[in-house]
Design an enzyme around this catalytic site. Structure first.
Site, PDB file in Angstrom:
ATOM      1  N   CYS A 107       0.788  -1.336  -0.037  1.00 46.27           N
ATOM      2  CA  CYS A 107       0.174  -0.215   0.087  1.00 46.27           C
ATOM      3  C   CYS A 107       0.848   1.079  -0.160  1.00 46.27           C
ATOM      4  O   CYS A 107       1.853   1.459   0.754  1.00 46.27           O
ATOM      5  CB  CYS A 107      -0.898   0.221   1.593  1.00 46.27           C
ATOM      6  N   ASP A 108       0.401   2.433  -0.318  1.00 46.09           N
ATOM      7  CA  ASP A 108       1.353   3.837  -0.352  1.00 46.09           C
ATOM      8  C   ASP A 108      -0.149   4.659  -0.483  1.00 46.09           C
ATOM      9  O   ASP A 108      -1.008   5.207  -1.607  1.00 46.09           O
ATOM     10  CB  ASP A 108       1.939   3.529  -1.614  1.00 46.09           C
ATOM     11  N   THR A 109       0.446   5.901   0.692  1.00 46.47           N
ATOM     12  CA  THR A 109      -1.376   7.212  -0.127  1.00 46.47           C
ATOM     13  C   THR A 109      -0.589   8.105  -0.146  1.00 46.47           C
ATOM     14  O   THR A 109       0.649   8.894   0.598  1.00 46.47           O
ATOM     15  CB  THR A 109      -1.912   6.585   1.941  1.00 46.47           C
TER      16      THR A 109
END
Length: 184
Positions: free
Chosen positions: A65-67
């Protein structure tokens, strides 16, 4: 399942879906090489993280994941100083920005990537409000220099989209993507 992230917020949110996972953070270089479109960067980085851990554990389901926080056609990362946090929060003050979380799911030779977008509108903030928030220490380890799940919630006028996406994991969408992935 393996969560390729050390984020305690993501771990807490993933527990809403399953308790059956372990954490093995990916330490890949998060620089973006090539011609990746701005709003695709979180999915690109999520894919990079998941691919790295999946190569080590090919029979496991791996989630990367990456935000990112986006405004004025720029991606805003984590502030490197209190001065940078102030500038970020001043830029977000009274305006709407996008929070995009990219997710990548890998197992064996299969993978799926997706992004979820949430729009967040801030109240207009005074310099005093910004300094008071920075003094909590919260902004320093968060993209966009705020955490909606903590005192940063006091800055937010409204959101359009998934609240949990702003925290760092689009729980409902991820749940459905994992169900679909496991059937394939």
């Amino acid at each position: 399942m393996i969560l390729a992230s050390a984020s305690p917020r993501r771990q807490e949110l993933l527990r809403l879906i399953t308790e059956d996972f372990r954490v093995i953070p990916s330490d890949v270089d998060e620089s973006v090489k090539g011609n990746v479109a701005l709003y695709h960067i979180p999915a690109y980085l999520a894919d990079k993280k998941a691919a790295h851990i999946s190569a080590l554990y090919p029979e496991e389901t791996v989630l990367g994941c990456d935000t990112g926080v986006f405004i004025d056609n720029q991606m805003i990362g984590k502030p490197q100083s209190e001065k940078a946090a102030f500038e970020i929060l001043r830029t977000l003050s009274g305006r709407t920005h996008k929070v995009i979380t990219g997710c990548a799911i890998y197992r064996g030779g299969s993978r799926v990537t997706f992004s979820e977008v949430t729009e967040v509108e801030f109240f207009p903030l005074t310099s005093e409000e910004i300094h008071a928030y920075i003094s909590t220490g919260e902004p320093m380890d968060k993209a966009g220099a705020y955490g909606i799940q903590e005192k940063g919630s006091l800055l937010v006028k409204r959101i359009r989209g998934d609240y949990f996406n702003v925290v760092g994991l689009p729980v409902a969408r991820l749940y459905r993507e994992l169900q679909s992935f496991s059937r394939n």
